[in-house]
Every structure is written in C-alpha cells, then in structure tokens.
Scaffold this motif. Structure first.
Motif, PDB file in Angstrom:
ATOM      1  N   LEU A  23      35.999  35.407  35.431  1.00 15.25           N
ATOM      2  CA  LEU A  23      36.485  36.544  34.661  1.00 15.25           C
ATOM      3  C   LEU A  23      37.812  36.240  33.975  1.00 15.25           C
ATOM      4  O   LEU A  23      37.998  36.537  32.795  1.00 15.25           O
ATOM      5  CB  LEU A  23      36.644  37.765  35.570  1.00 15.25           C
ATOM      6  CG  LEU A  23      35.383  38.265  36.288  1.00 15.25           C
ATOM      7  CD1 LEU A  23      35.725  39.494  37.117  1.00 15.25           C
ATOM      8  CD2 LEU A  23      34.279  38.575  35.304  1.00 15.25           C
ATOM      9  N   SER A  24      38.761  35.667  34.720  1.00 18.34           N
ATOM     10  CA  SER A  24      40.080  35.381  34.152  1.00 18.34           C
ATOM     11  C   SER A  24      40.746  34.278  34.943  1.00 18.34           C
ATOM     12  O   SER A  24      40.389  34.004  36.101  1.00 18.34           O
ATOM     13  CB  SER A  24      40.961  36.637  34.144  1.00 18.34           C
ATOM     14  OG  SER A  24      41.248  37.039  35.472  1.00 18.34           O
ATOM     15  N   VAL A  47      42.301  32.278  39.971  1.00 17.89           N
ATOM     16  CA  VAL A  47      40.983  32.450  39.357  1.00 17.89           C
ATOM     17  C   VAL A  47      40.363  33.749  39.866  1.00 17.89           C
ATOM     18  O   VAL A  47      40.425  34.047  41.066  1.00 17.89           O
ATOM     19  CB  VAL A  47      40.062  31.256  39.673  1.00 17.89           C
ATOM     20  CG1 VAL A  47      38.709  31.418  38.995  1.00 17.89           C
ATOM     21  CG2 VAL A  47      40.716  29.951  39.232  1.00 17.89           C
ATOM     22  N   GLU A  48      39.746  34.487  38.964  1.00 22.22           N
ATOM     23  CA  GLU A  48      39.122  35.770  39.304  1.00 22.22           C
ATOM     24  C   GLU A  48      37.640  35.715  38.991  1.00 22.22           C
ATOM     25  O   GLU A  48      37.243  35.324  37.885  1.00 22.22           O
ATOM     26  CB  GLU A  48      39.783  36.903  38.527  1.00 22.22           C
ATOM     27  CG  GLU A  48      39.264  38.291  38.899  1.00 22.22           C
ATOM     28  CD  GLU A  48      39.955  39.386  38.115  1.00 22.22           C
ATOM     29  OE1 GLU A  48      39.849  40.559  38.512  1.00 22.22           O
ATOM     30  OE2 GLU A  48      40.595  39.076  37.094  1.00 22.22           O
ATOM     31  N   LYS A  49      36.832  36.107  39.973  1.00 16.59           N
ATOM     32  CA  LYS A  49      35.374  36.130  39.825  1.00 16.59           C
ATOM     33  C   LYS A  49      34.834  37.431  40.405  1.00 16.59           C
ATOM     34  O   LYS A  49      35.585  38.288  40.852  1.00 16.59           O
ATOM     35  CB  LYS A  49      34.743  34.937  40.553  1.00 16.59           C
ATOM     36  CG  LYS A  49      35.059  33.585  39.958  1.00 16.59           C
ATOM     37  CD  LYS A  49      34.538  32.473  40.844  1.00 16.59           C
ATOM     38  CE  LYS A  49      33.057  32.642  41.142  1.00 16.59           C
ATOM     39  NZ  LYS A  49      32.528  31.572  42.026  1.00 16.59           N
ATOM     40  N   PHE A  92      41.212  34.033  43.965  1.00 19.76           N
ATOM     41  CA  PHE A  92      41.568  32.922  44.834  1.00 19.76           C
ATOM     42  C   PHE A  92      42.399  31.920  44.042  1.00 19.76           C
ATOM     43  O   PHE A  92      42.383  31.904  42.808  1.00 19.76           O
ATOM     44  CB  PHE A  92      40.320  32.240  45.414  1.00 19.76           C
ATOM     45  CG  PHE A  92      39.375  31.697  44.381  1.00 19.76           C
ATOM     46  CD1 PHE A  92      39.491  30.392  43.912  1.00 19.76           C
ATOM     47  CD2 PHE A  92      38.355  32.486  43.870  1.00 19.76           C
ATOM     48  CE1 PHE A  92      38.624  29.895  42.963  1.00 19.76           C
ATOM     49  CE2 PHE A  92      37.481  31.995  42.921  1.00 19.76           C
ATOM     50  CZ  PHE A  92      37.617  30.697  42.467  1.00 19.76           C
ATOM     51  N   SER A  93      43.141  31.087  44.763  1.00 18.25           N
ATOM     52  CA  SER A  93      43.979  30.057  44.156  1.00 18.25           C
ATOM     53  C   SER A  93      43.194  28.754  44.086  1.00 18.25           C
ATOM     54  O   SER A  93      42.485  28.385  45.026  1.00 18.25           O
ATOM     55  CB  SER A  93      45.266  29.849  44.962  1.00 18.25           C
ATOM     56  OG  SER A  93      46.045  31.029  44.969  1.00 18.25           O
ATOM     57  N   ASP A 143      36.111  23.048  46.904  1.00 21.28           N
ATOM     58  CA  ASP A 143      35.849  24.100  47.898  1.00 21.28           C
ATOM     59  C   ASP A 143      35.116  25.313  47.331  1.00 21.28           C
ATOM     60  O   ASP A 143      34.492  26.057  48.087  1.00 21.28           O
ATOM     61  CB  ASP A 143      37.165  24.576  48.523  1.00 21.28           C
ATOM     62  CG  ASP A 143      37.847  23.465  49.301  1.00 21.28           C
ATOM     63  OD1 ASP A 143      37.137  22.606  49.850  1.00 21.28           O
ATOM     64  OD2 ASP A 143      39.100  23.460  49.350  1.00 21.28           O
ATOM     65  N   ARG A 144      35.178  25.533  46.005  1.00 18.60           N
ATOM     66  CA  ARG A 144      34.636  26.752  45.417  1.00 18.60           C
ATOM     67  C   ARG A 144      33.349  26.529  44.643  1.00 18.60           C
ATOM     68  O   ARG A 144      32.829  27.464  44.044  1.00 18.60           O
ATOM     69  CB  ARG A 144      35.679  27.395  44.491  1.00 18.60           C
ATOM     70  CG  ARG A 144      36.940  27.834  45.229  1.00 18.60           C
ATOM     71  CD  ARG A 144      36.658  29.031  46.104  1.00 18.60           C
ATOM     72  NE  ARG A 144      37.840  29.454  46.845  1.00 18.60           N
ATOM     73  CZ  ARG A 144      37.896  30.582  47.537  1.00 18.60           C
ATOM     74  NH1 ARG A 144      36.854  31.384  47.580  1.00 18.60           N
ATOM     75  NH2 ARG A 144      38.991  30.905  48.198  1.00 18.60           N
ATOM     76  N   GLY A 145      32.827  25.342  44.638  1.00 18.80           N
ATOM     77  CA  GLY A 145      31.564  25.081  43.963  1.00 18.80           C
ATOM     78  C   GLY A 145      31.705  25.050  42.448  1.00 18.80           C
ATOM     79  O   GLY A 145      32.751  24.686  41.900  1.00 18.80           O
ATOM     80  N   ALA A 146      30.646  25.482  41.772  1.00 17.84           N
ATOM     81  CA  ALA A 146      30.603  25.433  40.312  1.00 17.84           C
ATOM     82  C   ALA A 146      31.309  26.634  39.698  1.00 17.84           C
ATOM     83  O   ALA A 146      31.290  27.731  40.248  1.00 17.84           O
ATOM     84  CB  ALA A 146      29.150  25.384  39.839  1.00 17.84           C
TER      85      ALA A 146
END
Length: 212
Positions: free
Chosen positions: A128-129, A145-147, A157-158, A181-184
């Motif tokens: 998202l942003s 990062v925003e999802k 999350f950072s 750690d956060r994948g794709a």
C-alpha cells in the motif's frame, strides 16, 4: 577480610557506571596506570559511537494505486465467505439433511472459502505505501512498509534495505522484489517517488535498462 570487600566495591563502581545517552550509543573506557583485579591497564581510550536518527521516517516515497479498491474487494469477499459459511447449515436444515442438501451446502461453503483464500494469496504481495528510509540504533537502513492482512486490516512492518532481493522465478503473479523474512512484495516502480532510493532497492533495474 576487609581488603576483598573494598576491591569488590571498586569493581562494581567501575562496571556499574552507565554511559551517557544523549541521542547516541557511546562506550567510553579510560583508565590510567591503576591496577584492576591484580592487573594493570595502560592509558587507553576506546570509543564507539553511532548516532540514532529518525529523519525520513515520515517521508512517503510510495503509494499504491489500488490500495483502497483492494481493501474494499477483500472486505466484500470476507463478508460473502461468512454468509456462505453461515447459510450452508440452514440450507442443509431446509433440505432435511438429504444427501443433495449436504452436497449443495458443502459446495457453497467450499466455494466461498476457496475464492476468499485465492484472493488473499493473489493480493498478499501488494504494498500500500512505503515510508523512509531511516537508520536504527545499529545503523541499519530501514523502511516502513504497509500491506493488508487476511482480514483486510492494515499491517505495518519495518524492512531493511539489505533484506531486499531480486524476485527470480516465482509462482506469484504479483512480485517485484523478494525479501528474506516477508516473502514476495509488489511495488509499482512507475509510482515510486524517489528514483535514487528505488535503484538502491532494486539495482537490477539499472542493469536491465542499461542493457536495453
């Protein structure tokens, strides 16, 4: 018995002294020719400092074009999935527990769960942003990062710049970068506001443009 007690209190005083904390982490050791625990330390000064800065933490460098629409679609999908899961037992009850009613109820419930899960799997990498970057107390450069999570709620999350990798071969249709750690993650490069930061995140883009 008096001498060991005096030595012990001296050691506690030296080790218990807290370093100054004024916007930085600072370790400063300085001893003269005094003896400590039976050994001598020469004139030595060791200093390790690193400034902690939050500059750029609120700077928005990326906003996805379909964030609001995606959230509405996911919310609608969750509502429809809940309705099918609640309505299937009623359909079975109205069918008086016949095999046909059980089959229809199971089919409708499975359809609702599968479509909602497929939508989440497809849209999970969408970002998202992005805000930043800034440096933490260890000097690691990070971004915020925003999802959207499974329940269409915003998840922040950072992410360290050093964790970003080239996507490579993946089965996900929406993938721009791969993280440890956060994948794709999917980032529309044309909407990224800081092109220098974008090339630092994805250096392979510069190589591909140079080859063209």
């Amino acid at each position: 018995m008096l001498t060991p007690r005096l030595r012990c209190s001296t050691v506690v005083t030296v080790l218990g002294r807290s370093p100054p904390a004024v916007g930085s982490i600072r370790l400063d050791f300085h001893r003269g020719s005094r003896r400590l625990l039976g050994g001598s330390v020469s004139n030595t000064r060791v200093t390790a400092t690193h400034e902690v800065t939050d500059e750029g933490r609120d700077r928005v460098v990326y906003e996805g074009a379909f964030g609001s629409s995606l959230r509405k679609v996911k919310s609608l999908s969750l509502v429809s999935c809940g309705m099918t899961c609640l309505g299937s037992p009623g359909l079975i009850f109205l069918g008086e527990g016949s095999p046909t009613a059980w089959a229809m109820g199971g089919l409708i419930m499975s359809f609702g769960v599968l479509t909602t899960s497929a939508l989440h799997w497809f849209s999970k990498p969408y970002v998202l942003s992005i805000r930043g970057p800034w440096k933490d107390s260890l000097g690691v450069e990070k971004m915020e990062v925003e999802k959207l999570n499974f329940w269409a709620r915003r998840q922040v999350f950072s992410l360290a710049l050093s964790e970003i990798r080239e996507p490579g071969d993946t089965a996900r249709p929406l993938t721009t970068v791969r993280t440890i750690d956060r994948g794709a993650l999917y980032i529309d490069t044309e909407l990224f506001r800081d092109q220098q930061l974008l090339l630092r995140m994805m250096p392979w883009l510069e190589k591909s443009s140079g080859n063209e």
